[in-house]
Design a protein around this motif. Structure first.
Motif, PDB file in Angstrom:
ATOM      1  N   LEU A   1       0.826  -1.200   0.000  1.00  0.00           N
ATOM      2  CA  LEU A   1       0.000   0.000   0.000  1.00  0.00           C
ATOM      3  C   LEU A   1       0.867   1.260   0.000  1.00  0.00           C
ATOM      4  O   LEU A   1       0.627   2.199  -0.762  1.00  0.00           O
ATOM      5  N   LEU A   2       1.892   1.261   0.841  1.00  0.00           N
ATOM      6  CA  LEU A   2       2.761   2.434   0.938  1.00  0.00           C
ATOM      7  C   LEU A   2       3.607   2.600  -0.321  1.00  0.00           C
ATOM      8  O   LEU A   2       3.867   3.734  -0.748  1.00  0.00           O
ATOM      9  N   ARG A   3       4.031   1.502  -0.934  1.00  0.00           N
ATOM     10  CA  ARG A   3       4.769   1.600  -2.203  1.00  0.00           C
ATOM     11  C   ARG A   3       3.891   2.213  -3.284  1.00  0.00           C
ATOM     12  O   ARG A   3       4.343   3.062  -4.065  1.00  0.00           O
ATOM     13  N   GLN A   4       2.640   1.797  -3.335  1.00  0.00           N
ATOM     14  CA  GLN A   4       1.719   2.341  -4.332  1.00  0.00           C
ATOM     15  C   GLN A   4       1.470   3.822  -4.090  1.00  0.00           C
ATOM     16  O   GLN A   4       1.419   4.618  -5.031  1.00  0.00           O
ATOM     17  N   GLN A   5       1.312   4.193  -2.824  1.00  0.00           N
ATOM     18  CA  GLN A   5       1.125   5.606  -2.474  1.00  0.00           C
ATOM     19  C   GLN A   5       2.324   6.437  -2.905  1.00  0.00           C
ATOM     20  O   GLN A   5       2.177   7.504  -3.523  1.00  0.00           O
TER      21      GLN A   5
END
Length: 207
Positions: free
Chosen positions: A197-201
């Motif tokens: 999720l944080l990589r996508q953000q």
């Protein structure tokens, strides 16, 4: 005169080309913009001051004005995310709760909006009594917020979320201790999904 006419023609042609490079999108298109497949522009280094200004610009707009804002020419990613967030709040104020939660889902799932994730956590906790989903959304909200604010307590996102996050976290911890849901199970799931999720953000907002 001939030279002037040629210059006028060239300028007109260049303006038409430039205008064709600017797009507007339907609300339906923006609702399905996973991983920014529409390639909306994103303003890098979106500072705390810019968040403050964005919130000031959006918070007093009517529902119709927010819908117009979403369909403006060449919308920017932060602008779209928080237009959906404030649109959700407008629907909620009119007791159109189904429409409100749909807009929060769009802001959260498509645009990684921590405030909408927090609203969804409250929805699942208070309305739906789905405690595991509430816990999951709450921690997603927290991690996304920290990534943006870098733990700056003066950041407008920190100010908007801190008290509600802490209150709901305490409430969820209390029911977890009474064995009303399996906290360990959800924490294990979060450990697996939060890094992605944080990589996508980060990729989407060029953090």
């Amino acid at each position: 005169m001939i030279l002037s006419s040629r210059i006028y023609f060239i300028l007109t042609f260049l303006i038409l080309i430039a205008c064709n490079n600017f797009k507007s999108y339907s609300v339906e298109d923006l609702q399905k913009n996973s991983d920014n497949k529409l390639q909306l522009s994103v303003e890098k280094n979106f500072t705390a001051e810019k968040y403050t200004q964005l919130f000031e610009n959006l918070k007093n707009l009517s529902k119709n004005e927010l819908l117009q804002q979403l369909q403006s020419i060449q919308p920017e990613l932060h602008q779209v995310s928080y237009s959906f967030y404030y649109l959700a709040n407008s629907y909620a104020a009119e007791q159109q709760l189904d429409s409100a939660i749909i807009c929060h889902e769009v802001a959260a799932y498509q645009y990684y909006n921590p405030q909408s994730y927090l609203k969804m956590a409250e929805w699942y906790f208070y309305r739906e009594k789905q405690l595991e989903l509430a816990y999951e959304c709450l921690h997603k909200a927290l991690e996304l917020m920290v990534e943006i604010t870098q733990n700056n307590p003066l950041h407008p996102l920190s100010k908007n979320c801190k008290n509600k996050l802490q209150f709901l976290l305490t409430a969820l911890q209390k029911v977890a201790n009474s064995s009303r849901f399996e906290e360990g199970k959800v924490r294990k799931k979060l450990k697996e999904i939060l890094p992605k999720l944080l990589r996508q953000q980060k990729k989407m907002y060029q953090l």
